[in-house]
Design a protein around this motif. Structure first.
Motif, PDB file in Angstrom:
ATOM      1  N   UNK A 136      11.457  -5.994  -8.415  1.00 58.16           N
ATOM      2  CA  UNK A 136      11.806  -7.106  -9.298  1.00 58.16           C
ATOM      3  C   UNK A 136      13.230  -6.974  -9.824  1.00 58.16           C
ATOM      4  N   UNK A 137      13.696  -5.747 -10.015  1.00 55.91           N
ATOM      5  CA  UNK A 137      15.081  -5.542 -10.420  1.00 55.91           C
ATOM      6  C   UNK A 137      16.050  -5.970  -9.339  1.00 55.91           C
ATOM      7  N   UNK A 164      12.750  -6.961 -13.824  1.00 54.34           N
ATOM      8  CA  UNK A 164      13.904  -7.856 -13.659  1.00 54.34           C
ATOM      9  C   UNK A 164      14.955  -7.577 -14.721  1.00 54.34           C
ATOM     10  N   UNK A 165      14.507  -7.389 -15.964  1.00 56.47           N
ATOM     11  CA  UNK A 165      15.445  -7.081 -17.043  1.00 56.47           C
ATOM     12  C   UNK A 165      16.130  -5.741 -16.804  1.00 56.47           C
ATOM     13  N   UNK A 166      15.360  -4.747 -16.365  1.00 60.52           N
ATOM     14  CA  UNK A 166      15.937  -3.435 -16.078  1.00 60.52           C
ATOM     15  C   UNK A 166      16.942  -3.513 -14.935  1.00 60.52           C
ATOM     16  N   UNK A 167      16.684  -4.397 -13.979  1.00 62.03           N
ATOM     17  CA  UNK A 167      17.593  -4.538 -12.856  1.00 62.03           C
ATOM     18  C   UNK A 167      18.963  -5.033 -13.264  1.00 62.03           C
ATOM     19  N   UNK A 184      10.107 -14.769 -23.911  1.00 63.07           N
ATOM     20  CA  UNK A 184      11.396 -15.022 -23.286  1.00 63.07           C
ATOM     21  C   UNK A 184      12.336 -13.831 -23.441  1.00 63.07           C
ATOM     22  N   UNK A 185      12.918 -13.439 -22.333  1.00 60.11           N
ATOM     23  CA  UNK A 185      14.007 -12.467 -22.327  1.00 60.11           C
ATOM     24  C   UNK A 185      15.272 -13.230 -21.967  1.00 60.11           C
TER      25      UNK A 185
END
Length: 215
Positions: A136-137, A164-167, A184-185
């Motif tokens: 996902x990252x 995804x956020x970590x990516x 939401x991020x």
């Protein structure tokens, strides 16, 4: 203008509300939204209605597509199905590869799905926690930095929201992002760096989870 990547988790799912649904479901690992989940999705759509989002990407699971569709209706956008945002294909949760609605079936149900889009990243069953985060990252980086430099929305699942956020922002997301239902991020590109502005915001929701579940 700085690029913004919004990352949303899907709204509440039917098997969280009615666990017995799983026992007789045709596609037991692909539940739809619950009634209150549809309300949450509309609230998410209203929250994002004034944001200048150009593209919406969704995991191809039913609950993420339903959540993304509410936003797409409000923003008058299409939906791009991206397998890289899929649920964590965890063998401890799923005894076999999850059966989902086919892409043609989804396109028939949701006319806003973009027929021309080809997913960038694959998701393969089974996978470890490290693999879903990496997958996902990679998806978030690929979409935001290689193909779609505008403001975009990714609609995913608990583990893939975090991944995804970590990516984009790195390890800081692991401890700071709280991926509750329909949260939401917001990640903003400032110069060469991605900065975490919202870490799982739920201000748009009337009802909140007491305990965050990732299944």
């Amino acid at each position: 203008m700085s690029q913004i990547v919004w990352i949303a988790r899907h709204a509440n799912r039917l098997d969280f509300v009615n666990p017995d649904w799983f026992l007789t479901a045709e596609r037991r690992y692909d539940p739809p939204l619950s009634d209150d989940g549809f309300v949450q999705a509309i609230q998410l759509a209203q929250r994002l209605k004034t944001e200048k989002i150009s593209h919406i990407f969704a995991s191809p699971f039913l609950r993420t597509v339903q959540t993304a569709n509410a936003v797409a209706e409000a923003l008058d956008l299409s939906i791009k199905l991206e397998t890289g945002l899929s649920e964590w294909l965890n063998p401890e949760w799923m005894t076999e590869e999850p059966e989902r609605l086919s892409v043609p079936a989804l396109k028939e149900l949701f006319p806003r799905i973009d027929h021309s889009y080809t997913p960038r990243i694959a998701a393969k069953y089974p996978e470890t926690h490290e693999q879903v985060r990496a997958r996902s990252g990679q998806t978030a980086r690929c979409l935001a930095t290689e193909f779609f430099p505008e403001h975009i929305l990714l609609v995913a699942h608990g583990a893939s929201v975090l991944g995804a956020a970590m990516g984009l922002v790195g390890e800081v997301a692991k401890t700071e992002v709280k991926a509750s239902l329909c949260s939401l991020v917001k990640v903003v590109l400032q110069g060469p760096e991605w900065l975490l502005e919202l870490k799982g915001d739920t201000a748009h929701l009337n009802q909140l989870e007491e305990v965050i579940r990732f299944a």
